[in-house]
Scaffold this active site. Structure first.
Site, short mmCIF file in Angstrom:
data_model
loop_
_atom_site.label_atom_id
_atom_site.label_comp_id
_atom_site.label_asym_id
_atom_site.label_seq_id
_atom_site.Cartn_x
_atom_site.Cartn_y
_atom_site.Cartn_z
CG HIS A 46 2.11 10.09 5.10
ND1 HIS A 46 1.31 10.98 4.40
CD2 HIS A 46 2.06 8.93 4.39
CE1 HIS A 46 0.83 10.39 3.32
NE2 HIS A 46 1.25 9.14 3.30
CG ASP A 89 4.83 -12.40 0.53
OD1 ASP A 89 4.36 -12.75 -0.57
OD2 ASP A 89 4.50 -12.90 1.62
CB SER A 116 0.59 5.71 2.89
OG SER A 116 1.66 5.97 2.03
#
Length: 359
Positions: free
Chosen positions: A182, A309, A324
Site C-alpha cells: 500500500h 496458523d 504489511s
C-alpha cells in the site's frame, strides 16, 4: 510418325513438365510456410518462456526500516498565533492549505522543516513569498508574518518533512524491490505522500506487541539510520507499495532464496494459502485462508484473508502493524501480499493481488 502426331506428343510432354514444375513449386511453398510456422511457434515459445522468466521473483518477507523524504515540506494544518500585544490572528489561513507542499520561500529552495522554520522566524517582518505544489500545480502564495517575540516571527502552520517506520519487503526481481503493498500516506491529511526519495534500512526486531480486538498490534524494533545499514533506495511511492533498488549486500543476503512464479489474478483461489514472514526471527510460512475477494475503494480487487496458523496467532495475535507487505503464496506461486488488518479482529485482514501491485 507423321508430323501432326509428333506435335501432339510434344504438347503432352510439355504440359506434363509444366504440371510437374508447378507441383514441385507448390510443395516447396508449403514446406516454406510450414518452416515459417514452426519458426513462428518457436519464437512464441521463446517469448512465452522469456515472459515466465520475467515474471519470476524472490518472495522476501523481511521487516525493514523505511525512511522517506517528502517532495517539499507538507502543510498539515494552519492555526492561530499571538503577537507581542496579545492579539491573535491566523495569517496562513486559506492561503497555505492542508496538503500543500512548500518547495520554495523567498526564492530559496526549501529542503527541510528546520530550514523552513528558521527562515520564517528570522524573516524580519518582510512578506513571505511561498511556492507550493498544490494538486500537481505550482502556486505562488504570500503570507504576512506576525511578530510573536522580539525579532521572532510565526505564521501559524503545522508542517512535516520526512516519515519513518517499519514495513516488509514483498519481493525482489533482479535489483528491484516492491514493499508494503500500500502507499505511504500522511496520517493527518490521509493523502498519498509525494516523495523525493528515501532509504530502506536493516531493522533489529526485538519483540511483537500482540494484536487484540480494538487495538492493532505491532512489530517492535529499532532502526539505526546509518549508511552502513542501508539495504535499498526508494524511488517511488505508489498506490500499492513503495519501490526502488536493493543494495549489493541485500542481494547477496537473499542470493540463496528460490525464485517463484508470479500468479495472475485469475489463478488465485479461495481457500488455503500461506504468509511468508520473518516476524519470529527467521523465515517461516504460516497458514491462512483466502475467504473472500471483493473490490476496494479504488475499484480494484483485493483478498480478504484469515490467519489460521496457531503458531502465528500465538506469536502476534494474527496480523500486526509492520507486517504489511508480507508475501502471500499459494500453490508455489506468489499471489499477493498483506496490506491491512481488521481492527476488531487481528486474525483477519486484506491482501492485494501481486499483479496489481507490480502493474
Amino acid at each position: 510418325m507423321n508430323k501432326k502426331r509428333y506435335r501432339n506428343i510434344l504438347k503432352v510432354l510439355f504440359m506434363v513438365n509444366i504440371i510437374f514444375i508447378l507441383t514441385v513449386a507448390g510443395m516447396g511453398f508449403r514446406q516454406e510456410q510450414m518452416d515459417k510456422s514452426i519458426i513462428a511457434d518457436d519464437i512464441e515459445m521463446v517469448k512465452s518462456v522469456a515472459g515466465n522468466v520475467d515474471k519470476k521473483v524472490i518472495p522476501v518477507g523481511k521487516t525493514v526500516g523505511i525512511y522517506v523524504n517528502t517532495k517539499g515540506i507538507l502543510v498539515i494544518d494552519t492555526g492561530e498565533v499571538t503577537d507581542l500585544y496579545g492579539n491573535t490572528s491566523t495569517p496562513a489561513k486559506n492561503k497555505l492549505i492542508k496538503g500543500d507542499y512548500i518547495t520554495e520561500l523567498n526564492g530559496t529552495k526549501i529542503k527541510t522543516k528546520k530550514q523552513l522554520i528558521s527562515s520564517i522566524t528570522d524573516c524580519g517582518g518582510e512578506t513571505l513569498n511561498f511556492v507550493v505544489e498544490r494538486n500537481s500545480e505550482k502556486v505562488n502564495v504570500k503570507v504576512e508574518p506576525v511578530e510573536t517575540g522580539v525579532d521572532t516571527y510565526k505564521i501559524g502552520i503545522w508542517v512535516r518533512d520526512d516519515l519513518q517506520g517499519l514495513g516488509t519487503v514483498t519481493y525482489v526481481q533482479g535489483n528491484e524491490f516492491g514493499a508494503l503493498g500500500h502507499s505511504i500516506t500522511d496520517t493527518d491529511t490521509g493523502e498519498l505522500m509525494k516523495v523525493s526519495g528515501g532509504k530502506l534500512y536493516m531493522a533489529d526486531i526485538y519483540g511483537v506487541e500482540k494484536g487484540i480486538s480494538g487495538t492493532p498490534g505491532e512489530i517492535e524494533g529499532m532502526i539505526t539510520y546509518d549508511t552502513r545499514n542501508v539495504v535499498g533506495d526508494i524511488s517511488g511511492n505508489k498506490t500499492y507499495g513503495i519501490f526502488g533498488n536493493i543494495t549489493d549486500e541485500f542481494r547477496e543476503e537473499i542470493s540463496g532464496e528460490k525464485s517463484v512464479e508470479v500468479a495472475s489474478e485469475d489463478e488465485v483461489k479461495l481457500g488455503r494459502a500461506q504468509i511468508q514472514t520473518f516476524v519470529s526471527g527467521e523465515k517461516k510460512l504460516y497458514d491462512i485462508n483466502i475467504v473472500n475477494v471483493h473490490k476496494n475503494k479504488n475499484g480494484d480487487k483485493e483478498m480478504e484473508i484469515e490467519v489460521t496458523d496457531d503458531d502465528l496467532i500465538s506469536l502476534t495475535g494474527g496480523i500486526v502493524q509492520g507486517m504489511s507487505g508480507s508475501p502471500i503464496i499459494q500453490n508455489g506461486k506468489l499471489i499477493g501480499c498483506v496490506t491491512h488488518v481488521f481492527v476488531d479482529n487481528p486474525t483477519r485482514g486484506y491482501g492485494i493481488f501481486i499483479d496489481r501491485m507490480m502493474g
